[in-house]
Design a protein around this motif. Sequence first.
Motif, short mmCIF file in Angstrom:
data_model
loop_
_atom_site.label_atom_id
_atom_site.label_comp_id
_atom_site.label_asym_id
_atom_site.label_seq_id
_atom_site.Cartn_x
_atom_site.Cartn_y
_atom_site.Cartn_z
N PHE A 28 0.84 -1.20 0.00
CA PHE A 28 0.00 0.00 0.00
C PHE A 28 0.87 1.25 0.00
N LEU A 29 1.98 1.19 0.74
CA LEU A 29 2.89 2.33 0.79
C LEU A 29 3.64 2.51 -0.53
N SER A 70 -2.33 -2.00 14.20
CA SER A 70 -1.56 -0.82 14.58
C SER A 70 -1.95 -0.30 15.97
N TRP A 71 -3.24 -0.41 16.30
CA TRP A 71 -3.72 0.10 17.58
C TRP A 71 -3.88 -1.00 18.61
N GLN A 102 5.64 3.46 17.17
CA GLN A 102 5.77 2.24 16.39
C GLN A 102 5.77 2.55 14.89
N ALA A 103 6.61 1.84 14.16
CA ALA A 103 6.71 2.09 12.72
C ALA A 103 5.39 1.86 12.00
N GLN A 104 4.63 0.85 12.43
CA GLN A 104 3.38 0.57 11.73
C GLN A 104 2.35 1.68 11.89
N ASP A 107 3.31 4.23 9.27
CA ASP A 107 2.92 3.68 7.97
C ASP A 107 1.42 3.82 7.75
N LEU A 108 0.64 3.52 8.78
CA LEU A 108 -0.81 3.59 8.66
C LEU A 108 -1.28 4.99 8.30
#
Length: 214
Positions: A28-29, A70-71, A102-104, A107-108
């Motif tokens: 997605f990124l 992510s959460w 957090q990296a995710q 990203d999100l």
Amino acid sequence: MSKVVPTYHQRVAREKRALIVKAATELFLELGYDRTSLARIAECSGVSRATLFKQFPSKAALFDAIVTESWSTADEEDPPPAGDIADGLAVIGRRYAELLGQAQMTDLFRIVIAELPRFPELAHAQFARGKMPYFESVRSYLLAEHEAGTVRVEDVELAATQFLGMISNYVFWPTLLVPGWEVSAERVSQVVDEAVRTLVARYAVTGSGASADD
């Protein structure tokens, strides 16, 4: 409370799910939400299409999973008990800063911001499934402190927004806008401590045991 030990098949399913979510986030990124197909995600995650479609019948369902992942750490922690507003806010503030670090999480937000014009439903998913439930947990904590008499807060939603905003506006949002922005662990701790002091100074009831200098 004893934890249920997952079976072999459950562990394999979880591992495959994690691989799918990781591959989807990266694609997605790289390619964008629209240009990423479920078939490509299956290929990059090393699982069969049947396995992917069984867990995620659509890209929307997969994005919801990315939000949830992510959460997820926010849902695993019990809220601090009411009674000491300074200690409680410090716990919440540290957890929030760690979550945003957090990296995710970065990203999100990048995915949501990039795809917002064409896919506003992604922003809705992020808000409804991730940010809002977390915000509600903080609001509920402040309401509990209000009912316990440690603080006097007429608008708990505003107070929760103020507290979380003081933290995220320094430790998180610049990472999306300023190249190379980094915040040391010591600075993060200072940001959280100052946010706690600010809210305590504004809302704590005198004589409740809470102090802006705690």
